[in-house]
Motif scaffolding. Structure first.
Motif, PDB file in Angstrom:
ATOM      1  N   THR A 129      -0.293 -15.071  30.110  1.00  0.00           N
ATOM      2  CA  THR A 129       0.364 -15.917  31.093  1.00  0.00           C
ATOM      3  C   THR A 129       1.473 -16.715  30.422  1.00  0.00           C
ATOM      4  O   THR A 129       1.437 -16.942  29.213  1.00  0.00           O
ATOM      5  N   TYR A 130       2.457 -17.108  31.212  1.00  0.00           N
ATOM      6  CA  TYR A 130       3.536 -17.959  30.722  1.00  0.00           C
ATOM      7  C   TYR A 130       3.956 -18.862  31.868  1.00  0.00           C
ATOM      8  O   TYR A 130       3.719 -18.551  33.040  1.00  0.00           O
ATOM      9  N   ASP A 171      -4.819 -17.769  40.040  1.00  0.00           N
ATOM     10  CA  ASP A 171      -4.615 -16.330  40.183  1.00  0.00           C
ATOM     11  C   ASP A 171      -5.919 -15.621  39.848  1.00  0.00           C
ATOM     12  O   ASP A 171      -6.413 -15.718  38.725  1.00  0.00           O
ATOM     13  N   HIS A 213       6.783 -22.364  37.716  1.00  0.00           N
ATOM     14  CA  HIS A 213       6.545 -20.941  37.925  1.00  0.00           C
ATOM     15  C   HIS A 213       5.598 -20.451  36.839  1.00  0.00           C
ATOM     16  O   HIS A 213       5.818 -20.733  35.662  1.00  0.00           O
ATOM     17  N   GLY A 256       3.896 -17.007  35.321  1.00  0.00           N
ATOM     18  CA  GLY A 256       3.943 -15.554  35.315  1.00  0.00           C
ATOM     19  C   GLY A 256       2.725 -15.018  34.618  1.00  0.00           C
ATOM     20  O   GLY A 256       2.082 -15.702  33.820  1.00  0.00           O
ATOM     21  N   THR A 257       2.400 -13.760  34.923  1.00  0.00           N
ATOM     22  CA  THR A 257       1.244 -13.124  34.313  1.00  0.00           C
ATOM     23  C   THR A 257       1.588 -11.712  33.894  1.00  0.00           C
ATOM     24  O   THR A 257       2.506 -11.089  34.423  1.00  0.00           O
ATOM     25  N   ILE A 258       0.835 -11.205  32.943  1.00  0.00           N
ATOM     26  CA  ILE A 258       0.964  -9.827  32.499  1.00  0.00           C
ATOM     27  C   ILE A 258      -0.410  -9.182  32.627  1.00  0.00           C
ATOM     28  O   ILE A 258      -1.410  -9.740  32.164  1.00  0.00           O
TER      29      ILE A 258
END
Length: 153
Positions: free
Chosen positions: A137-138, A129, A148, A150-152
């Protein structure tokens, strides 16, 4: 991180040290155990693998260190540096059904992923990304073998 035997491991970051606590299958909790007393850890991530091992990553001075606990319950004597970028600001991880371990690192607002193969060797990091503004991130692995991230921002 949830192990295949039904136990749950929760890590806590306290004053730069990592503590691990286990919820047994019967619902009782163990006392917390200090598993890393570095004193400079800024972030922690954990993932379980199908073989019953638990892998905990610690972010220290922009580098990622990994420590593992075998299915029998014994922790490795020392952590191993798995990424010496020096500019990592966040870390996450996920263990997949095929036995691979994925570790994500945030560098300059982008997310990079490294994979620990079943035999223990690591791949080079690849950018997954390139947003440029990510600060967290997670990751989660699903039973179908997908992952999967995920990002913030």
């Amino acid at each position: 991180a949830a192990l295949p035997d039904g136990t749950l491991h929760v890590q806590a970051l306290v004053n730069g040290d990592v503590w691990d606590r286990t919820r047994r299958v019967d619902g009782t909790w163990t006392n917390a155990t200090k598993i890393d007393d570095n004193g400079s850890i800024k972030d922690v991530a954990a993932a379980a693998l199908p073989d019953g091992s638990l892998h905990v990553q610690a972010l220290v001075n922009g580098d990622v260190w990994s420590r593992s606990r075998g299915a029998g319950g014994a922790w490795d004597r020392a952590a191993v540096k798995i990424d010496d970028n020096g500019g990592i600001t966040d870390v996450s991880s996920a263990g997949l059904a095929d036995g691979t371990l994925h570790v994500q690192a945030v560098v300059n607002g982008d997310v990079w992923d490294r994979t620990r193969r079943v035999g223990g060797s690591w791949t080079n990091a690849s950018k997954i990304d390139d947003n440029g503004r990510i600060f967290d991130t997670y990751a989660a692995a699903l039973p179908d073998g997908s992952m999967h991230v995920g990002t913030i921002v």
